[in-house]
Design a protein around this motif. Structure first.
Motif, PDB file in Angstrom:
ATOM      1  N   ALA A  91       0.826  -1.207   0.000  1.00  0.00           N
ATOM      2  CA  ALA A  91       0.000   0.000   0.000  1.00  0.00           C
ATOM      3  C   ALA A  91       0.859   1.254   0.000  1.00  0.00           C
ATOM      4  N   ARG A  92       1.908   1.259   0.797  1.00  0.00           N
ATOM      5  CA  ARG A  92       2.784   2.428   0.833  1.00  0.00           C
ATOM      6  C   ARG A  92       3.563   2.572  -0.475  1.00  0.00           C
ATOM      7  N   LEU A  93       3.919   1.453  -1.070  1.00  0.00           N
ATOM      8  CA  LEU A  93       4.587   1.511  -2.370  1.00  0.00           C
ATOM      9  C   LEU A  93       3.659   2.099  -3.425  1.00  0.00           C
ATOM     10  N   TRP A  94       2.381   1.695  -3.407  1.00  0.00           N
ATOM     11  CA  TRP A  94       1.376   2.244  -4.320  1.00  0.00           C
ATOM     12  C   TRP A  94       1.294   3.759  -4.175  1.00  0.00           C
ATOM     13  N   VAL A  95       1.227   4.221  -2.937  1.00  0.00           N
ATOM     14  CA  VAL A  95       1.104   5.663  -2.680  1.00  0.00           C
ATOM     15  C   VAL A  95       2.320   6.411  -3.205  1.00  0.00           C
ATOM     16  N   GLN A  96       3.513   5.905  -2.920  1.00  0.00           N
ATOM     17  CA  GLN A  96       4.721   6.609  -3.330  1.00  0.00           C
ATOM     18  C   GLN A  96       4.870   6.647  -4.854  1.00  0.00           C
ATOM     19  N   VAL A  97       4.524   5.546  -5.511  1.00  0.00           N
ATOM     20  CA  VAL A  97       4.690   5.484  -6.968  1.00  0.00           C
ATOM     21  C   VAL A  97       3.725   6.430  -7.662  1.00  0.00           C
ATOM     22  N   PHE A  98       2.442   6.338  -7.328  1.00  0.00           N
ATOM     23  CA  PHE A  98       1.434   7.084  -8.095  1.00  0.00           C
ATOM     24  C   PHE A  98       1.266   8.521  -7.618  1.00  0.00           C
ATOM     25  N   ALA A 138      -7.441   8.276 -12.244  1.00  0.00           N
ATOM     26  CA  ALA A 138      -7.848   7.626 -10.997  1.00  0.00           C
ATOM     27  C   ALA A 138      -6.653   7.084 -10.218  1.00  0.00           C
ATOM     28  N   LEU A 139      -5.569   6.743 -10.910  1.00  0.00           N
ATOM     29  CA  LEU A 139      -4.386   6.214 -10.222  1.00  0.00           C
ATOM     30  C   LEU A 139      -3.770   7.244  -9.271  1.00  0.00           C
ATOM     31  N   PRO A 140      -3.412   8.456  -9.728  1.00  0.00           N
ATOM     32  CA  PRO A 140      -2.888   9.437  -8.765  1.00  0.00           C
ATOM     33  C   PRO A 140      -3.939   9.884  -7.755  1.00  0.00           C
ATOM     34  N   ALA A 141      -5.209   9.888  -8.185  1.00  0.00           N
ATOM     35  CA  ALA A 141      -6.268  10.253  -7.242  1.00  0.00           C
ATOM     36  C   ALA A 141      -6.321   9.256  -6.086  1.00  0.00           C
ATOM     37  N   SER A 142      -6.192   7.963  -6.392  1.00  0.00           N
ATOM     38  CA  SER A 142      -6.231   6.946  -5.331  1.00  0.00           C
ATOM     39  C   SER A 142      -5.060   7.104  -4.377  1.00  0.00           C
ATOM     40  N   ALA A 143      -3.878   7.405  -4.913  1.00  0.00           N
ATOM     41  CA  ALA A 143      -2.712   7.577  -4.050  1.00  0.00           C
ATOM     42  C   ALA A 143      -2.879   8.790  -3.142  1.00  0.00           C
ATOM     43  N   ASN A 144      -3.423   9.877  -3.676  1.00  0.00           N
ATOM     44  CA  ASN A 144      -3.621  11.077  -2.866  1.00  0.00           C
ATOM     45  C   ASN A 144      -4.721  10.879  -1.838  1.00  0.00           C
TER      46      ASN A 144
END
Length: 262
Positions: A91-98, A138-144
């Motif tokens: 989950a943290r990797l997802w946030v940092q990447v996107f 939606a990808l960067p939106a989900s991370a934010n």
């Protein structure tokens, strides 16, 4: 001898509304005077329905992108605060990447990684480009959203967790009944600000062939082929995006003041 005259807030508000009304009326009168005399304004009036339809496409993309991003972001945010590192690390990797990936790169990625058609029961269902752009935003939106969610939970004082545990609440009950209601209030202003940013980001959709308001403006500019009209049509796009995003910004500021925590 100087006499100071105080004006009540209601009177000042009525004066501001009156001034705004007079300004709008003046703009309308100027428009009625100049439109019949300006070829650029006449052309803009002819293209106005097409521009409005294109802007509707941008709004649709932004609404779907923030909806998908919110659903995915809440899930990723919940995983990011999990006590299990096997769930927390991805989950943290997802946030940092996107969160740190350029939006244009993500839009190109989703445009070309997904097929143009999907086979369903022997039939080929088209996969439109605007849906791919929606997924790309939606990808960067989900991370934010995940980061907003994590920050909202972290802002809850630890004493509330301790007090709830002393009352024999388990972790799930504390999360659902005590923490989440406060988190959603704290998340709402930054979430609305994120939606306004996503809406402005939909202007990138025209780069991958989506027929949105930017693409419509380019077609109109090439068709009319007048410098004055080109300047006017892109200025109109600025006004459109401003008129849509500015009220969101104002509501966000009011919510920040209303849900301010000290």
């Amino acid at each position: 001898m100087a006499i100071e005259m105080s004006v009540s807030p209601a009177t000042a508000r009525r004066r501001r509304h009156l001034g705004s009304g007079l300004l709008v009326a003046g703009v309308l009168l100027c428009g009625l005077y100049f439109v019949p005399r300006s070829p650029a304004l006449q052309a803009l009036a002819q293209w106005a329905p097409a521009l409005a339809a294109g802007f509707g496409q941008n709004i649709l993309i932004s609404l779907l992108a923030i909806a998908l991003g919110t659903l995915a972001g809440l899930l990723v945010g919940a995983l990011a605060i999990s006590p299990l590192w096997l769930l927390r690390l991805p989950a943290r990797l997802w946030v940092q990447v996107f969160r740190n990936a350029p939006w244009l790169v993500l839009i190109y990625f989703t445009t070309y990684v997904f097929p143009f058609e999907i086979p369903v029961g022997g039939l080929y269902v088209p996969f439109p480009d605007w849906v791919k752009v929606t997924l790309g935003l939606a990808l960067p939106a989900s991370a934010n959203v995940a980061e907003i969610f994590r920050g909202a939970i972290a802002s809850i004082p630890a004493t509330q967790w301790e007090a709830a545990r002393s009352l024999a609440f388990d972790r799930g009950q504390i999360f659902r009944s005590i923490i989440l209601p406060q988190c959603f209030k704290r998340m709402l202003p930054p979430w609305m600000n994120l939606y306004a940013v996503i809406t402005m980001g939909t202007a990138l959709a025209s780069l991958v062939g989506v027929h949105d308001v930017i693409d419509t403006a380019q077609i109109a500019s090439n068709t009319v082929n007048q410098t004055g009209f080109t300047v006017l049509v892109y200025f109109s796009l600025l006004v459109l995006f401003f008129a849509y995003c500015y009220p969101i910004s104002r509501v966000t500021q009011r919510l920040e003041r209303r849900y301010a925590f000290y």
